[in-house]
Write a protein that holds these residues in place. Structure first.
Motif, PDB file in Angstrom:
ATOM      1  N   ARG A 168       0.878  -1.169   0.000  1.00 42.22           N
ATOM      2  CA  ARG A 168       0.000   0.000   0.000  1.00 42.22           C
ATOM      3  C   ARG A 168       0.916   1.220   0.000  1.00 42.22           C
ATOM      4  O   ARG A 168       1.547   1.533   1.009  1.00 42.22           O
ATOM      5  CB  ARG A 168      -0.923  -0.022   1.222  1.00 42.22           C
ATOM      6  N   HIS A 194       2.489  -3.104  -9.436  1.00 40.09           N
ATOM      7  CA  HIS A 194       1.160  -3.446  -9.963  1.00 40.09           C
ATOM      8  C   HIS A 194       1.261  -4.576 -10.985  1.00 40.09           C
ATOM      9  O   HIS A 194       0.490  -5.555 -10.927  1.00 40.09           O
ATOM     10  CB  HIS A 194       0.539  -2.199 -10.594  1.00 40.09           C
ATOM     11  N   GLN A 200      -1.326  -3.463  -3.655  1.00 40.78           N
ATOM     12  CA  GLN A 200      -2.698  -3.544  -3.159  1.00 40.78           C
ATOM     13  C   GLN A 200      -3.435  -2.234  -3.385  1.00 40.78           C
ATOM     14  O   GLN A 200      -4.606  -2.231  -3.770  1.00 40.78           O
ATOM     15  CB  GLN A 200      -2.695  -3.894  -1.670  1.00 40.78           C
ATOM     16  N   ARG A 201      -2.754  -1.106  -3.143  1.00 38.72           N
ATOM     17  CA  ARG A 201      -3.409   0.187  -3.271  1.00 38.72           C
ATOM     18  C   ARG A 201      -2.375   1.280  -3.486  1.00 38.72           C
ATOM     19  O   ARG A 201      -1.328   1.285  -2.844  1.00 38.72           O
ATOM     20  CB  ARG A 201      -4.194   0.494  -1.992  1.00 38.72           C
ATOM     21  N   TRP A 203      -2.134   5.127  -2.926  1.00 31.77           N
ATOM     22  CA  TRP A 203      -2.748   6.311  -2.335  1.00 31.77           C
ATOM     23  C   TRP A 203      -2.175   7.541  -3.035  1.00 31.77           C
ATOM     24  O   TRP A 203      -0.965   7.724  -3.085  1.00 31.77           O
ATOM     25  CB  TRP A 203      -2.450   6.390  -0.840  1.00 31.77           C
ATOM     26  N   ALA A 227      -5.146  -0.081  -8.920  1.00 33.21           N
ATOM     27  CA  ALA A 227      -6.061   0.202  -7.816  1.00 33.21           C
ATOM     28  C   ALA A 227      -5.549   1.447  -7.094  1.00 33.21           C
ATOM     29  O   ALA A 227      -4.468   1.423  -6.504  1.00 33.21           O
ATOM     30  CB  ALA A 227      -6.121  -0.988  -6.865  1.00 33.21           C
ATOM     31  N   TYR A 228      -6.303   2.537  -7.145  1.00 29.52           N
ATOM     32  CA  TYR A 228      -5.814   3.777  -6.540  1.00 29.52           C
ATOM     33  C   TYR A 228      -6.956   4.508  -5.843  1.00 29.52           C
ATOM     34  O   TYR A 228      -8.132   4.326  -6.177  1.00 29.52           O
ATOM     35  CB  TYR A 228      -5.179   4.693  -7.587  1.00 29.52           C
ATOM     36  N   THR A 229      -6.584   5.326  -4.877  1.00 28.35           N
ATOM     37  CA  THR A 229      -7.545   6.153  -4.155  1.00 28.35           C
ATOM     38  C   THR A 229      -6.941   7.539  -3.974  1.00 28.35           C
ATOM     39  O   THR A 229      -5.781   7.673  -3.583  1.00 28.35           O
ATOM     40  CB  THR A 229      -7.874   5.558  -2.775  1.00 28.35           C
TER      41      THR A 229
END
Length: 380
Positions: A168, A194, A200-201, A203, A227-229
């Motif tokens: 992460r 990735h 996993q993520r 940020w 997968a990003y936030t």
């Protein structure tokens, strides 16, 4: 005469629009830039026919990011030479277009040295221009190769620091293909994770006030299926406190001889948070970003940008606003503190990843060794 800085629609698919390219239409050679101020709303290219147009693009951040600025600087010298402008004056103007990014002046010096060498060797202006262009193209290729090696070295370091994968990663600003001849610096490491199935993520800090994270890193992450936030810069602390960050990856605009790192403002607070929460803080940058002539962090000139970037909120061009238009978010006459960068001391940096591998701990002697190895490799 046509406006040399007029935008033209990019006709390539989104995944293939390069951040920068040299083109030779019938009207004469040009440097074509993907206008990063208009992303992600639209992909538009700027055509620069002279150095003033390129300097304008650099200062407005239409083209940005340390490695890419070096490439742009080299091509700018070649553009001046090929079109018959004053090369020495063009080089001087380009080198000082943005003071903090050391790669810009580095790229300018390389192309200018090639031009001068050809002239001193008895070549005509055409041959000298060709030499400058060849050097710019060489720097472009070398940066792409460096990007690939940094991605590999960075992923190996992550796997060593964080066994088991499922990383992460928190990142700040934009460090992908939009800042590089290849796939980037810090973002390239996350992209490698990735592709290996170990991310996993991602940020993504918004990166205020110009939102390079929200506009550009999220754009690149989406294009690559990561997968990003997205989060506001001020939310990073709560994310660390919740135990949701395994590592911080950032790029750099200048690294001093003692290992101090100048990067987009907001990087230093992340380093402090990372240290408090025992999270690795990793800087990913090519050795060209190291400036041995800058002794320490206090010696780094930090660019101060216009107050309106803070006191106004820019309206996306796609919404019909003119370039530079914004909505006021502070009372008229409000003063603003708007440094483009901050400086992280070396003791807060877990590791520095370059194309020549990872350095940890980050010390002045280690930086000197890295520079020496880089010079030997270049000479070899």
């Amino acid at each position: 005469m046509a406006d040399p800085y007029a935008p033209v629609a990019a006709d390539a698919p989104s995944s293939q629009v390069p951040a920068l390219r040299w083109d030779e239409p019938p009207e004469g050679p040009v440097l074509v830039l993907l206008d990063q101020t208009r992303l992600p709303a639209e992909e538009v290219e700027l055509v620069c026919t002279d150095v003033p147009a390129l300097v304008g693009a650099i200062r407005t951040l239409a083209v940005r990011g340390a490695p890419l600025l070096g490439i742009a600087g080299a091509y700018g010298v070649a553009l001046a030479a090929v079109r018959g402008f004053d090369v020495e004056d063009a080089a001087q103007t380009l080198a000082h277009a943005r003071p903090t990014a050391v790669n810009l002046a580095y790229g300018v010096r390389r192309a200018l040295a090639a031009y001068r060498s050809a002239m001193a060797g008895g070549g005509d202006l055409g041959a000298a221009a060709g030499a400058a262009l060849a050097e710019a193209r060489l720097l472009h290729r070398q940066d792409a190769e460096s990007s690939a090696r940094m991605a590999s070295a960075g992923l190996a370091l992550l796997d060593e620091l964080l066994p088991g994968g499922n990383h992460r990663i928190l990142t700040h600003c934009n460090t992908g293909a939009l800042v590089s001849g290849g796939e980037g610096t810090a973002f390239a490491v996350a992209l490698a994770a990735h592709r290996a199935g170990r991310l996993q993520r991602l940020w993504v800090d918004e990166t205020r006030p110009l939102l390079q994270g929200a506009r550009l890193t999220a754009y690149e992450a989406a294009r690559n299926g990561m997968a990003y936030t997205l989060l506001t810069d001020s939310a990073a602390g709560s994310l660390f406190a919740a135990g949701e960050v395994d590592a911080v990856l950032i790029g750099a605009d200048r690294i001093a001889a003692d290992g101090s790192v100048a990067n987009k403002v907001g990087s230093y607070p992340l380093a402090v948070l990372a240290r408090y929460h025992h999270v690795p803080f990793v800087v990913v940058a090519p050795t060209t970003t190291i400036d041995p002539d800058t002794q320490d962090g206090a010696s780094i000139e930090v660019e101060q940008r216009a107050a309106q970037e803070v006191t106004e909120f820019a309206v996306p061009p796609a919404a019909g606003a003119e370039a530079g238009a914004g909505v006021p978010v502070a009372p008229l006459g409000t003063q603003a503190y708007n440094p483009a960068f901050d400086v992280t001391p070396p003791e807060l940096v877990t590791a520095l990843v370059t194309e020549d591998g990872a350095l940890s701990p980050v010390t002045g002697s280690g930086i000197a060794d890295l520079c020496a190895r880089s010079r030997q490799a270049t000479m070899g």
